[in-house]
Enzyme design. Structure first.
Site, PDB file in Angstrom:
ATOM      1  N   GLY A  10     -85.761 -31.803  70.736  1.00  0.00           N
ATOM      2  CA  GLY A  10     -85.739 -30.758  69.709  1.00  0.00           C
ATOM      3  C   GLY A  10     -87.148 -30.262  69.410  1.00  0.00           C
ATOM      4  N   ALA A  11     -87.264 -28.919  69.320  1.00  0.00           N
ATOM      5  CA  ALA A  11     -88.588 -28.334  69.019  1.00  0.00           C
ATOM      6  C   ALA A  11     -88.516 -27.474  67.765  1.00  0.00           C
ATOM      7  CB  ALA A  11     -89.085 -27.531  70.213  1.00  0.00           C
ATOM      8  N   VAL A  81     -79.530 -31.083  75.329  1.00  0.00           N
ATOM      9  CA  VAL A  81     -79.199 -32.511  75.304  1.00  0.00           C
ATOM     10  C   VAL A  81     -77.679 -32.636  75.202  1.00  0.00           C
ATOM     11  CG1 VAL A  81     -79.487 -34.698  74.064  1.00  0.00           C
ATOM     12  CG2 VAL A  81     -81.371 -33.034  74.110  1.00  0.00           C
ATOM     13  N   GLU A 170     -80.474 -17.707  48.424  1.00  0.00           N
ATOM     14  CA  GLU A 170     -81.514 -16.937  49.131  1.00  0.00           C
ATOM     15  C   GLU A 170     -80.878 -15.831  49.982  1.00  0.00           C
ATOM     16  OE1 GLU A 170     -84.318 -19.666  51.127  1.00  0.00           O
ATOM     17  OE2 GLU A 170     -85.606 -19.196  49.412  1.00  0.00           O
ATOM     18  N   ALA A 317     -87.732 -28.448  55.353  1.00  0.00           N
ATOM     19  CA  ALA A 317     -88.806 -28.315  56.336  1.00  0.00           C
ATOM     20  C   ALA A 317     -90.046 -29.056  55.814  1.00  0.00           C
ATOM     21  CB  ALA A 317     -89.113 -26.838  56.538  1.00  0.00           C
TER      22      ALA A 317
HETATM   23  C1  LIG Z   1     -81.308 -20.474  55.737  1.00  0.00           C
HETATM   24  C2  LIG Z   1     -82.152 -21.705  55.500  1.00  0.00           C
HETATM   25  C3  LIG Z   1     -83.210 -21.652  54.608  1.00  0.00           C
HETATM   26  C4  LIG Z   1     -84.009 -22.800  54.415  1.00  0.00           C
HETATM   27  N1  LIG Z   1     -85.071 -22.715  53.543  1.00  0.00           N
HETATM   28  C5  LIG Z   1     -85.900 -23.765  53.422  1.00  0.00           C
HETATM   29  C6  LIG Z   1     -87.059 -23.673  52.585  1.00  0.00           C
HETATM   30  O1  LIG Z   1     -87.296 -22.652  51.945  1.00  0.00           O
HETATM   31  N2  LIG Z   1     -87.888 -24.746  52.511  1.00  0.00           N
HETATM   32  C7  LIG Z   1     -87.648 -25.897  53.224  1.00  0.00           C
HETATM   33  O2  LIG Z   1     -88.465 -26.827  53.133  1.00  0.00           O
HETATM   34  N3  LIG Z   1     -86.545 -26.033  53.989  1.00  0.00           N
HETATM   35  C8  LIG Z   1     -85.670 -25.001  54.121  1.00  0.00           C
HETATM   36  N4  LIG Z   1     -84.556 -25.115  54.922  1.00  0.00           N
HETATM   37  C9  LIG Z   1     -84.259 -26.404  55.577  1.00  0.00           C
HETATM   38  C10 LIG Z   1     -85.057 -26.563  56.863  1.00  0.00           C
HETATM   39  O3  LIG Z   1     -84.948 -25.409  57.659  1.00  0.00           O
HETATM   40  C11 LIG Z   1     -84.585 -27.788  57.646  1.00  0.00           C
HETATM   41  O4  LIG Z   1     -84.663 -28.913  56.802  1.00  0.00           O
HETATM   42  C12 LIG Z   1     -85.458 -27.985  58.882  1.00  0.00           C
HETATM   43  O5  LIG Z   1     -85.198 -26.931  59.793  1.00  0.00           O
HETATM   44  C13 LIG Z   1     -85.221 -29.334  59.566  1.00  0.00           C
HETATM   45  O6  LIG Z   1     -86.082 -29.428  60.678  1.00  0.00           O
HETATM   46  P1  LIG Z   1     -85.616 -30.200  61.991  1.00  0.00           P
HETATM   47  O7  LIG Z   1     -86.787 -30.240  62.909  1.00  0.00           O
HETATM   48  O8  LIG Z   1     -84.951 -31.477  61.632  1.00  0.00           O
HETATM   49  O9  LIG Z   1     -84.462 -29.282  62.636  1.00  0.00           O
HETATM   50  P2  LIG Z   1     -84.475 -27.788  63.175  1.00  0.00           P
HETATM   51  O10 LIG Z   1     -85.554 -26.996  62.562  1.00  0.00           O
HETATM   52  O11 LIG Z   1     -83.067 -27.331  63.031  1.00  0.00           O
HETATM   53  O12 LIG Z   1     -84.794 -27.972  64.740  1.00  0.00           O
HETATM   54  C14 LIG Z   1     -83.877 -28.534  65.635  1.00  0.00           C
HETATM   55  C15 LIG Z   1     -84.268 -28.117  67.042  1.00  0.00           C
HETATM   56  O13 LIG Z   1     -83.427 -28.805  67.957  1.00  0.00           O
HETATM   57  C16 LIG Z   1     -82.932 -27.894  68.927  1.00  0.00           C
HETATM   58  N5  LIG Z   1     -81.646 -28.394  69.393  1.00  0.00           N
HETATM   59  C17 LIG Z   1     -80.516 -28.579  68.664  1.00  0.00           C
HETATM   60  N6  LIG Z   1     -79.545 -29.103  69.449  1.00  0.00           N
HETATM   61  C18 LIG Z   1     -80.076 -29.261  70.668  1.00  0.00           C
HETATM   62  C19 LIG Z   1     -79.576 -29.785  71.898  1.00  0.00           C
HETATM   63  N7  LIG Z   1     -78.323 -30.253  72.019  1.00  0.00           N
HETATM   64  N8  LIG Z   1     -80.399 -29.809  72.951  1.00  0.00           N
HETATM   65  C20 LIG Z   1     -81.681 -29.361  72.873  1.00  0.00           C
HETATM   66  N9  LIG Z   1     -82.211 -28.851  71.742  1.00  0.00           N
HETATM   67  C21 LIG Z   1     -81.416 -28.817  70.648  1.00  0.00           C
HETATM   68  C22 LIG Z   1     -82.823 -26.568  68.171  1.00  0.00           C
HETATM   69  O14 LIG Z   1     -82.820 -25.474  69.080  1.00  0.00           O
HETATM   70  C23 LIG Z   1     -84.077 -26.635  67.308  1.00  0.00           C
HETATM   71  O15 LIG Z   1     -85.187 -26.127  68.019  1.00  0.00           O
HETATM   72  C24 LIG Z   1     -83.730 -24.002  55.123  1.00  0.00           C
HETATM   73  C25 LIG Z   1     -82.640 -24.041  56.027  1.00  0.00           C
HETATM   74  C26 LIG Z   1     -81.862 -22.908  56.221  1.00  0.00           C
HETATM   75  C27 LIG Z   1     -80.710 -22.971  57.211  1.00  0.00           C
END
Ligand SMILES: Cc1cc2nc3c(=O)[nH]c(=O)nc-3n(C[C@H](O)[C@H](O)[C@H](O)COP(=O)(O)OP(=O)(O)OC[C@H]3O[C@@H](n4cnc5c(N)ncnc54)[C@H](O)[C@@H]3O)c2cc1C
Length: 406
Positions: A10-11, A81, A170, A317
């Site tokens: 995941g990136a 994955v 939002e 995030a």
């Molecule tokens: C609309 C919205 C608004 C938000 N606003 C905020 C905010 O204002 N402030 C804040 O702190 N948080 C906010 N969040 C929450 C925040 O976006 C998440 O907590 C954060 O993205 C989590 O990061 P992560 O790296 O765990 O996952 P993600 O950012 O979701 O990254 C996961 C990565 O894994 C990849 N992936 C998934 N499945 C597979 C697979 N099977 N094979 C290969 N790659 C895969 C995806 O393409 C992605 O690149 C918001 C979320 C949403 C949906």
């Protein structure tokens, strides 16, 4: 450990920040690093609601992965994955199987919708760029259809948001800003458009302070959003949504239902057999999967307990980026035989935007933000993130300050 193979799945925020930190801390002869992602870009999920409303183009929130990593140090695999096999130290991708010495799982979130209500089949979910772009296109398509039908279908202009948490609020704020533009584009009278928010609790944003809830409610309501609290969704089909409030069933004609009320960890983590709590990997203080010394989990796949409240931290995030920095530190410590650190989050606050010029927030624990200061604070945080990711040039290219990217 002889030149271990570190694999990052995941990136998103978690994966890319871990990768960039490892790239800085390790030489190519100290470790082999592989990053796997199903798209060739990193995107800021926290901006997706703007993308879905159509107020921000998806190119603004995505960044080609190869532009920010050093490919001499990180091997990037563009693949999906399919399964994680902790006992065999293997990852099955669609096109190949890879092995690892140290694994970092950062596969993010999925929608969690109540089952058997028709939501899975008939509602949209803001999950990634593909799903956000689909919502934007769907909205425009239905506005375009409106004047092409002899019998006017108001369901094309009714937009129902399921959930009044931060994402739903939002998204509603962005829609309120965006609807006048779409109406102008398709010659639709603005008064015909309804944005309806269904929230099962007694208030929207139940997790924030009462004065902030009130401000958000007033701001959205004064701009035309119909907020219906105490409303439980009962049935969703292609042309309607039915909810129950005070024992009475109400039906809203609508072809546009957007579910924003629940997320869970990527289901691959559950299928992997790792020990989970509430659908996420119940990580140790060092952010490792229980029983596996070689697996770390970050972001929305990890269940991290707040020692003060005893509850899990909300997936954000902000917290993900901090976890990623710690995981990179711990991976290097493991390789070099040093002591690992325990995760201690530094929650700087939260902001919920109500469109581009309004919002609420609470920063540094106590200070409340109302109005334009909230989106400004969020833009500052976003710009800081871009600066860390790719320096000034990336912040200039992708940042949201108009003077930066005009
Ligand atoms: C609309 C919205 C608004 C938000 N606003 C905020 C905010 O204002 N402030 C804040 O702190 N948080 C906010 N969040 C929450 C925040 O976006 C998440 O907590 C954060 O993205 C989590 O990061 P992560 O790296 O765990 O996952 P993600 O950012 O979701 O990254 C996961 C990565 O894994 C990849 N992936 C998934 N499945 C597979 C697979 N099977 N094979 C290969 N790659 C895969 C995806 O393409 C992605 O690149 C918001 C979320 C949403 C949906």
């Amino acid at each position: 450990m002889h030149r271990p193979h570190i694999v990052i799945l995941g990136a998103g925020y978690g994966g890319i920040v871990t990768a960039l930190n490892l790239q800085k801390k390790l030489n190519a002869n100290e470790a082999q690093i592989t990053l796997v992602n199903k798209e060739d870009y990193h995107y800021q999920a926290a901006w997706l609601h703007e993308n879905a409303a159509g107020s921000l183009h998806h190119d603004q929130l995505r960044i080609p992965i190869r532009d920010i990593i050093n490919e001499k140090k990180i091997n990037f695999i563009l693949d999906k994955v399919v399964s994680i096999k902790p006992e065999e130290k293997k990852i099955k991708l669609e096109d190949q199987t890879i092995t690892y010495d140290i694994l970092i799982i950062a596969l993010g979130f999925e929608s969690e919708m109540p089952e058997n209500h028709g939501l899975e089949e008939n509602a949209f979910f803001i999950g990634d760029i593909n799903s956000a772009r689909l919502i934007r296109e769907h909205l425009e398509y239905n506005f375009a259809c409106y004047h092409n039908e002899d019998v006017k279908n108001n369901g094309r202009l009714n937009i129902v948001i399921g959930g009044g948490g931060p994402t739903g609020v939002e998204f509603a704020g962005e829609l309120v800003d965006r609807i006048p533009e779409i109406c102008k584009e398709y010659d639709v009278e603005k008064a015909l458009v309804r944005i309806i928010m269904l929230e099962s609790e007694a208030t929207i944003l139940p997790a924030v302070d009462e004065s902030l809830q009130q401000y958000a409610t007033n701001s959205l309501a004064s701009r035309g959003v119909e907020i219906i609290t105490g409303a439980t969704i009962k049935e969703c089909n292609a042309d309607t949504i039915t909810y129950e409030k005070d024992g009475i069933l109400e039906v809203i004609p609508t072809v546009t239902k957007i579910w924003t009320a629940g997320v869970r960890a990527n289901s691959l983590v559950i299928k992997s057999g790792l020990q989970t709590k509430d659908g996420k990997v119940a990580v140790t203080g060092e952010m490792k999967a229980p029983d596996f010394q070689d697996i770390f989990v970050v972001g929305d796949c990890a269940n991290v307990i707040d020692q003060k409240s005893g509850k899990a931290f909300n997936p954000t995030a902000q917290i993900t980026v901090q976890q990623a920095a710690l995981v990179a530190y711990n991976v290097v410590a493991m390789i070099k035989g040093n002591k690992l650190k325990t995760f201690e989050p530094r929650i700087k606050g939260m902001v919920v935007c109500l469109g581009s010029h309004d919002g609420i927030g609470q920063i540094f624990n106590k200070r409340k933000l109302f109005g334009w200061k909230a989106p400004l604070a969020k833009r500052l945080v976003d710009t800081q993130y871009l600066l860390k990711l790719g320096g000034l040039s990336l912040a200039l290219k992708k940042g949201k300050f108009k003077f930066l990217n005009s």
